[in-house]
Design a protein around this motif. Structure first.
Motif, short mmCIF file in Angstrom:
data_model
loop_
_atom_site.label_atom_id
_atom_site.label_comp_id
_atom_site.label_asym_id
_atom_site.label_seq_id
_atom_site.Cartn_x
_atom_site.Cartn_y
_atom_site.Cartn_z
N HIS A 211 0.85 -1.22 -0.09
CA HIS A 211 0.00 -0.11 -0.01
C HIS A 211 1.06 1.19 -0.01
CE1 HIS A 211 -3.30 -2.43 0.56
NE2 HIS A 211 -2.99 -2.94 1.66
N ASP A 212 0.91 1.90 -1.05
CA ASP A 212 1.97 2.91 -1.42
C ASP A 212 1.73 4.00 -0.85
OD1 ASP A 212 3.87 4.50 -2.10
OD2 ASP A 212 3.48 4.51 -4.41
N PRO A 213 2.35 4.54 0.57
CA PRO A 213 2.17 5.74 1.03
C PRO A 213 2.61 7.07 0.45
CG PRO A 213 3.99 4.74 2.14
CD PRO A 213 3.70 3.61 1.03
N VAL A 214 3.84 6.65 -0.67
CA VAL A 214 4.07 7.91 -1.35
C VAL A 214 2.83 8.36 -2.24
CG1 VAL A 214 5.81 8.51 -2.97
CG2 VAL A 214 6.31 7.09 -1.30
N LEU A 215 2.14 7.52 -3.00
CA LEU A 215 1.11 8.06 -3.83
C LEU A 215 0.08 8.65 -2.81
CD1 LEU A 215 -0.05 8.28 -6.66
CD2 LEU A 215 -1.05 5.84 -6.12
N ALA A 216 -0.08 7.89 -1.86
CA ALA A 216 -1.25 8.28 -0.85
C ALA A 216 -0.77 9.74 -0.44
CB ALA A 216 -1.50 7.46 0.20
N GLY A 217 0.21 9.97 -0.13
CA GLY A 217 0.58 11.26 0.40
C GLY A 217 0.62 12.32 -0.73
N ALA A 218 1.09 12.27 -1.94
CA ALA A 218 0.81 12.94 -3.04
C ALA A 218 -0.50 13.41 -3.15
CB ALA A 218 1.49 12.36 -4.18
N GLN A 219 -1.66 12.46 -3.15
CA GLN A 219 -2.98 12.76 -3.14
C GLN A 219 -3.45 13.61 -2.07
OE1 GLN A 219 -4.71 11.92 -5.79
NE2 GLN A 219 -3.12 10.39 -6.66
N VAL A 220 -2.83 13.05 -1.00
CA VAL A 220 -3.17 14.33 0.04
C VAL A 220 -2.79 15.80 0.17
CG1 VAL A 220 -2.78 14.77 2.86
CG2 VAL A 220 -3.44 12.33 1.93
N ILE A 221 -1.58 15.79 -0.40
CA ILE A 221 -1.13 17.16 -0.77
C ILE A 221 -2.00 17.85 -1.64
CG2 ILE A 221 0.83 18.50 -1.77
CD1 ILE A 221 2.65 16.38 -0.60
N VAL A 222 -2.33 17.18 -2.63
CA VAL A 222 -3.18 17.79 -3.63
C VAL A 222 -4.73 18.28 -3.12
CG1 VAL A 222 -4.34 17.55 -6.13
CG2 VAL A 222 -2.02 16.84 -5.63
N VAL A 242 1.84 23.16 2.32
CA VAL A 242 2.62 22.09 2.56
C VAL A 242 3.83 22.47 2.48
CG1 VAL A 242 3.00 19.67 2.25
CG2 VAL A 242 0.63 20.35 2.15
N THR A 243 4.79 22.49 3.61
CA THR A 243 6.09 22.83 3.28
C THR A 243 7.20 21.70 3.89
OG1 THR A 243 5.88 23.31 5.89
CG2 THR A 243 5.48 25.15 4.19
N TYR A 244 6.95 20.57 4.17
CA TYR A 244 7.67 19.42 4.41
C TYR A 244 7.18 18.12 3.96
CZ TYR A 244 9.16 15.90 7.71
OH TYR A 244 9.53 14.74 8.50
N LEU A 245 7.98 17.41 3.37
CA LEU A 245 7.94 16.24 2.81
C LEU A 245 8.97 15.10 2.96
CD1 LEU A 245 6.18 14.20 0.84
CD2 LEU A 245 7.10 15.88 -1.24
N GLU A 246 8.68 14.05 3.56
CA GLU A 246 9.93 13.28 3.64
C GLU A 246 9.42 11.47 3.64
OE1 GLU A 246 11.45 13.24 7.90
OE2 GLU A 246 13.17 12.12 7.38
N ILE A 260 5.46 7.74 5.14
CA ILE A 260 6.10 8.89 4.55
C ILE A 260 5.38 10.25 5.62
CG2 ILE A 260 6.38 8.26 2.27
CD1 ILE A 260 3.98 10.70 1.89
N ARG A 261 6.08 11.41 5.50
CA ARG A 261 5.67 12.13 6.36
C ARG A 261 5.52 13.64 5.54
NH1 ARG A 261 8.93 12.53 11.77
NH2 ARG A 261 7.95 10.47 12.73
N ILE A 262 4.37 14.23 5.81
CA ILE A 262 4.24 15.58 5.35
C ILE A 262 3.73 16.57 6.44
CG2 ILE A 262 3.48 14.67 3.11
CD1 ILE A 262 0.55 15.49 3.84
#
Ligand code: NI
Length: 398
Positions: A211-222, A242-246, A260-262
């Motif tokens: 379950h890819d958290p990178v894709l999930a995080g990208a969707q969250v940011i948008v 959103v100023t932080y992404l790791e 991942i963290r945002i």
């Protein structure tokens, strides 16, 4: 009703000159947050020398409060508040009075605010031509420590019987000798967040097994951008940044990470909007992450509330500024800013107003090239004294 009293008629050149020296001394020894031993000592020493009626230190660790009673009997109690703390950054001004402490700097002019309030204390101690009393609040930890809130929690408003609160902050780009203010919301609430998105890591060649958290995080940011653009009234400003992404590891590009963290900040100009935005934020983050098979863990970090000027007190502050500086030099409809300020906690509890004081054509606040403009001192002190005179001598006032 006249404000041509000895309080505001006296020449301020001498005290402004002295205040310039205090300001430069404070500037050379910047201190951070609640830990202001040198600054608080200088403030206490001066207040004692002036002969204030009561001086109480150690409130919110380094905060100092002084009381000056008027000679005209009973009346209101108004508080004038300044902040005293500096910032953890390196100064790049090359000025003679530049910071002598590595990576600490008065880059927001709190040195000037402190010096102006000291000068005001000196004038008021020598000329108590007013009713009621003036409480001078020298506050620590404006820069991220919520020093104002801690002083309130330690009972400063009740202990000194404060009826009204007033604040002043310098403003680069506003002419020296000018003031700016507005009624209602003046500065934003600034909340912060860190979100951890937990998915299921695995081999990047077989994404269906993870379950890819990178894709999930990208969707969250948008998706978060829809809060400002779709959920809020366009005339009610909201900023979501959103100023932080790791996440992941550049040495293992064939690995889907487990988490991942945002992070970022949200600014709002109305308390009700602030609450609504937080609720939407939580829903958008949780539901978007879930729809991609991940779970979101939200660390919501409330910041300073909206700084709201009471309409009546904002009018009183504008009147004092107009008397002190002339109508042409007072902007009473200054646009609100998305910055935030912990004086908001005091304005939450007592009616009052915060005003901008022109710092001339200087570098911006929090810039390594910034310096408080000493030419502003005389204007700031005249404003404070006029405000005291008008609030405590005008029995017909609001
Ligand atoms: Ni500041």
């Amino acid at each position: 009703m006249t404000f041509d009293t000895p309080l505001v008629r006296s020449s301020l050149d001498e005290v402004a000159d002295e205040a310039k020296d205090w300001r430069r001394t404070i500037h050379q020894y910047p201190e951070l947050l609640f830990d202001l031993p040198k600054t608080a000592a200088l403030v206490t020493e001066k207040l004692t020398e002036f002969g204030c009626d009561e001086i109480v230190g150690g409130i919110a660790k380094s905060g100092v409060v002084a009381v000056i009673n008027g000679t005209k009997g009973r009346g209101r109690t108004i508080a004038l508040r300044c902040d005293m703390d500096a910032l953890p950054m390196a100064e790049q001004t090359n000025l003679q009075h530049a910071s002598k402490v590595e990576n600490m700097m008065h880059a927001c002019g709190h040195d000037g605010h402190t010096a102006m309030l000291l000068a005001t204390a000196k004038q008021l101690s020598a000329n108590r031509d007013f009713a009621g009393k003036v409480v001078l609040i020298f506050q620590p930890a404006e820069e991220g420590g919520a020093g104002a809130r801690v002083m309130i929690e330690e009972g400063v408003l009740e202990r000194f019987g404060i009826d009204e609160v007033y604040g002043m902050h310098n403003q680069p780009g506003l002419d020296i000798g000018s003031f700016a203010i507005r009624s209602g919301p003046m500065m934003a609430a600034g909340d912060r967040f860190v979100v951890t998105i937990n998915g299921k890591g695995g081999h990047a060649a077989y994404p269906h097994l993870s379950h890819d958290p990178v894709l999930a995080g990208a969707q969250v940011i948008v998706a978060l951008q829809a809060i400002a653009s779709r959920f809020t009234n366009p005339f009610d400003p909201v900023v979501v940044s959103v100023t932080y992404l790791e996440g992941g590891n550049p040495g293992a590009l064939n690995v889907i990470p487990a988490a991942i963290r945002i992070g970022g900040t949200i600014r709002t100009m109305q308390t009700a909007t602030r609450e609504m935005v937080e609720q939407h934020f939580r829903e958008v983050v949780a539901n978007t992450a879930r729809s991609f098979g991940s779970q979101a863990e939200i660390d919501w970090r409330p910041g300073y509330p909206v700084t709201v000027n009471d309409p009546v007190k904002a009018r009183a502050a504008a009147k004092a500024a107009t008397f002190a500086a002339g109508a042409d030099n007072v902007d009473t409809d200054w646009p609100p800013t998305m910055g935030s300020e912990d004086f908001s906690y005091m304005l939450d509890k007592r009616p009052g107003a915060m005003i901008w004081l022109g710092n001339g054509n200087s570098a911006d606040l929090h810039s390594p090239a910034y310096d408080f403009n000493d030419d502003a001192i005389v204007h700031g002190v005249r404003y404070w004294l006029t405000l005291v005179d008008q609030r405590l001598n005008d029995s017909a006032g609001e």
